[in-house]
Design a protein around this motif. Structure first.
Motif, PDB file in Angstrom:
ATOM      1  N   LYS A  15       2.937  41.878  56.973  1.00 24.07           N
ATOM      2  CA  LYS A  15       2.837  43.320  56.744  1.00 24.07           C
ATOM      3  C   LYS A  15       3.247  44.112  57.987  1.00 24.07           C
ATOM      4  O   LYS A  15       3.891  45.165  57.871  1.00 24.07           O
ATOM      5  N   LEU A  16       2.874  43.623  59.168  1.00 22.94           N
ATOM      6  CA  LEU A  16       3.286  44.303  60.398  1.00 22.94           C
ATOM      7  C   LEU A  16       4.804  44.321  60.518  1.00 22.94           C
ATOM      8  O   LEU A  16       5.416  45.345  60.856  1.00 22.94           O
ATOM      9  N   LYS A  17       5.420  43.192  60.224  1.00 21.53           N
ATOM     10  CA  LYS A  17       6.876  43.113  60.302  1.00 21.53           C
ATOM     11  C   LYS A  17       7.520  43.961  59.205  1.00 21.53           C
ATOM     12  O   LYS A  17       8.583  44.562  59.414  1.00 21.53           O
ATOM     13  N   TYR A  18       6.883  44.005  58.051  1.00 19.35           N
ATOM     14  CA  TYR A  18       7.412  44.814  56.950  1.00 19.35           C
ATOM     15  C   TYR A  18       7.438  46.292  57.333  1.00 19.35           C
ATOM     16  O   TYR A  18       8.424  46.990  57.081  1.00 19.35           O
ATOM     17  N   HIS A  19       6.363  46.780  57.932  1.00 24.20           N
ATOM     18  CA  HIS A  19       6.314  48.185  58.330  1.00 24.20           C
ATOM     19  C   HIS A  19       7.409  48.502  59.356  1.00 24.20           C
ATOM     20  O   HIS A  19       8.027  49.577  59.311  1.00 24.20           O
ATOM     21  N   SER A  20       7.666  47.568  60.251  1.00 25.89           N
ATOM     22  CA  SER A  20       8.747  47.759  61.222  1.00 25.89           C
ATOM     23  C   SER A  20      10.094  47.760  60.516  1.00 25.89           C
ATOM     24  O   SER A  20      10.989  48.548  60.843  1.00 25.89           O
ATOM     25  N   PHE A  21      10.227  46.889  59.544  1.00 21.20           N
ATOM     26  CA  PHE A  21      11.466  46.802  58.765  1.00 21.20           C
ATOM     27  C   PHE A  21      11.759  48.127  58.068  1.00 21.20           C
ATOM     28  O   PHE A  21      12.884  48.621  58.081  1.00 21.20           O
ATOM     29  N   VAL A  22      10.726  48.710  57.452  1.00 16.49           N
ATOM     30  CA  VAL A  22      10.888  49.970  56.729  1.00 16.49           C
ATOM     31  C   VAL A  22      11.270  51.097  57.690  1.00 16.49           C
ATOM     32  O   VAL A  22      12.157  51.911  57.395  1.00 16.49           O
ATOM     33  N   ASP A  28      19.152  55.992  53.636  1.00 16.56           N
ATOM     34  CA  ASP A  28      18.360  57.197  53.368  1.00 16.56           C
ATOM     35  C   ASP A  28      17.912  57.332  51.920  1.00 16.56           C
ATOM     36  O   ASP A  28      16.922  58.002  51.629  1.00 16.56           O
ATOM     37  N   THR A  29      18.642  56.714  51.011  1.00  9.66           N
ATOM     38  CA  THR A  29      18.328  56.893  49.584  1.00  9.66           C
ATOM     39  C   THR A  29      17.152  56.026  49.122  1.00  9.66           C
ATOM     40  O   THR A  29      16.640  56.208  48.021  1.00  9.66           O
ATOM     41  N   ILE A  30      16.737  55.085  49.954  1.00  8.11           N
ATOM     42  CA  ILE A  30      15.726  54.114  49.535  1.00  8.11           C
ATOM     43  C   ILE A  30      14.315  54.524  49.960  1.00  8.11           C
ATOM     44  O   ILE A  30      14.079  54.914  51.108  1.00  8.11           O
ATOM     45  N   GLU A  31      13.406  54.389  49.020  1.00  8.03           N
ATOM     46  CA  GLU A  31      11.982  54.607  49.286  1.00  8.03           C
ATOM     47  C   GLU A  31      11.246  53.286  49.051  1.00  8.03           C
ATOM     48  O   GLU A  31      11.121  52.817  47.920  1.00  8.03           O
ATOM     49  N   TYR A  32      10.784  52.684  50.143  1.00 11.05           N
ATOM     50  CA  TYR A  32      10.069  51.414  50.032  1.00 11.05           C
ATOM     51  C   TYR A  32       8.597  51.644  49.701  1.00 11.05           C
ATOM     52  O   TYR A  32       8.036  52.694  50.044  1.00 11.05           O
ATOM     53  N   VAL A  60      11.424  39.436  58.320  1.00  7.95           N
ATOM     54  CA  VAL A  60      10.058  38.892  58.361  1.00  7.95           C
ATOM     55  C   VAL A  60      10.019  37.595  59.157  1.00  7.95           C
ATOM     56  O   VAL A  60       9.081  37.332  59.909  1.00  7.95           O
ATOM     57  N   GLY A  61      11.031  36.763  58.978  1.00  6.62           N
ATOM     58  CA  GLY A  61      11.148  35.553  59.784  1.00  6.62           C
ATOM     59  C   GLY A  61      10.188  34.436  59.434  1.00  6.62           C
ATOM     60  O   GLY A  61       9.981  33.517  60.220  1.00  6.62           O
ATOM     61  N   MET A  62       9.577  34.479  58.261  1.00  7.59           N
ATOM     62  CA  MET A  62       8.681  33.418  57.808  1.00  7.59           C
ATOM     63  C   MET A  62       9.445  32.455  56.895  1.00  7.59           C
ATOM     64  O   MET A  62      10.569  32.745  56.473  1.00  7.59           O
ATOM     65  N   ASN A  63       8.814  31.335  56.588  1.00 12.68           N
ATOM     66  CA  ASN A  63       9.433  30.377  55.678  1.00 12.68           C
ATOM     67  C   ASN A  63       9.167  30.838  54.240  1.00 12.68           C
ATOM     68  O   ASN A  63       8.309  30.310  53.545  1.00 12.68           O
ATOM     69  N   CYS A  64       9.942  31.820  53.813  1.00 16.64           N
ATOM     70  CA  CYS A  64       9.768  32.405  52.483  1.00 16.64           C
ATOM     71  C   CYS A  64      10.432  31.499  51.445  1.00 16.64           C
ATOM     72  O   CYS A  64      11.630  31.236  51.522  1.00 16.64           O
ATOM     73  N   THR A  65       9.650  31.030  50.493  1.00 13.32           N
ATOM     74  CA  THR A  65      10.162  30.104  49.487  1.00 13.32           C
ATOM     75  C   THR A  65      10.134  30.680  48.069  1.00 13.32           C
ATOM     76  O   THR A  65      10.715  30.097  47.162  1.00 13.32           O
TER      77      THR A  65
END
Length: 220
Positions: free
Chosen positions: A93-100, A106-110, A163-168
């Motif tokens: 979640k911390l990385k996600y907030h940084s990503f956003v 500009d057109t995207i609302e996460y 995010v840099g995690m092992n997302c499967t």
């Protein structure tokens, strides 16, 4: 007569073994043996003896003691550790907030937040498999269907790499003025294969669009 009895007994044993193997591979449950395996794996992971109960509804072996929750899945040989998952989710979640914040579109609302579920390999706790739930990404544009699917794949790859995690596995919902789409995929214990994502994307039918999307579309 004795040979016939031995033959019948042997056939019954083999039949039971086949049933157990099928049950284990199809539904993740083997009577008696499954619980023994689950107790052994979770005891080793927890560092203390634990005793599981089989949860038919969730198809998992579960133990919840002293404020701790562990779940073992026989078919994937993985463990869900509630405490460990909380830590993984916090990191993601911390990385996600940084990503956003760093997003340049500009057109995207996460969505304000995402959900995360993680599993630990029962034979190697250093291996963690992460699933990300992200719902819903709104994009204030109108695109062709194929371009919309391409956009989902691009955003998904950017998010997973950041995010840099092992997302499967993933569940991503994306919406623009042309429609609403959902990406659901599970690559087991393998990292996400970006080139295969398009085949896991489904578009919502018009009569099944949620009210949230309909209100968003009518106001944009």
């Amino acid at each position: 007569m004795k040979k016939k009895i031995y033959w019948i007994s042997g056939a019954v044993i083999v039949g039971l073994l086949i049933v157990c193997i099928i049950a284990g591979s199809c539904i993740g449950y083997i009577p008696v043996i499954g619980k023994y395996i689950a107790d052994s794996k979770l005891s080793r992971y927890a560092g203390e003896p634990v005793h599981t109960n089989y949860d038919f509804y969730r198809n998992k072996y579960v133990v919840s003691d002293y404020g701790k929750l562990f779940q073992y899945e026989l078919d994937t040989n993985t463990i869900f550790d509630e405490s460990h998952n909380r830590n993984i989710e916090g990191q993601v979640k911390l990385k996600y907030h940084s990503f956003v914040k760093e997003s340049s579109i500009d057109t995207i609302e996460y969505p304000s937040s995402i959900s995360v579920s993680s599993k630990v390999d029962a034979d190697d706790s250093s291996k963690v498999y992460v699933k990300i739930y992200c719902m819903t990404i709104f994009d204030d544009v109108e695109m062709r269907i194929e371009d919309s699917k391409k956009r989902i794949c691009e955003l998904t790859e950017q998010l997973v790499e950041y995010v840099g995690m092992n997302c499967t596995s993933l569940q991503i919902v994306y919406a623009n003025k042309s429609g609403m789409f959902e990406l659901v995929c599970d690559f087991g214990k393998n990292p996400i294969k970006y080139d295969e994502l398009p085949k896991y994307i489904e578009q919502f039918e018009e009569d099944k669009l949620p009210l949230e999307y309909l209100e968003w579309r009518s106001s944009h």
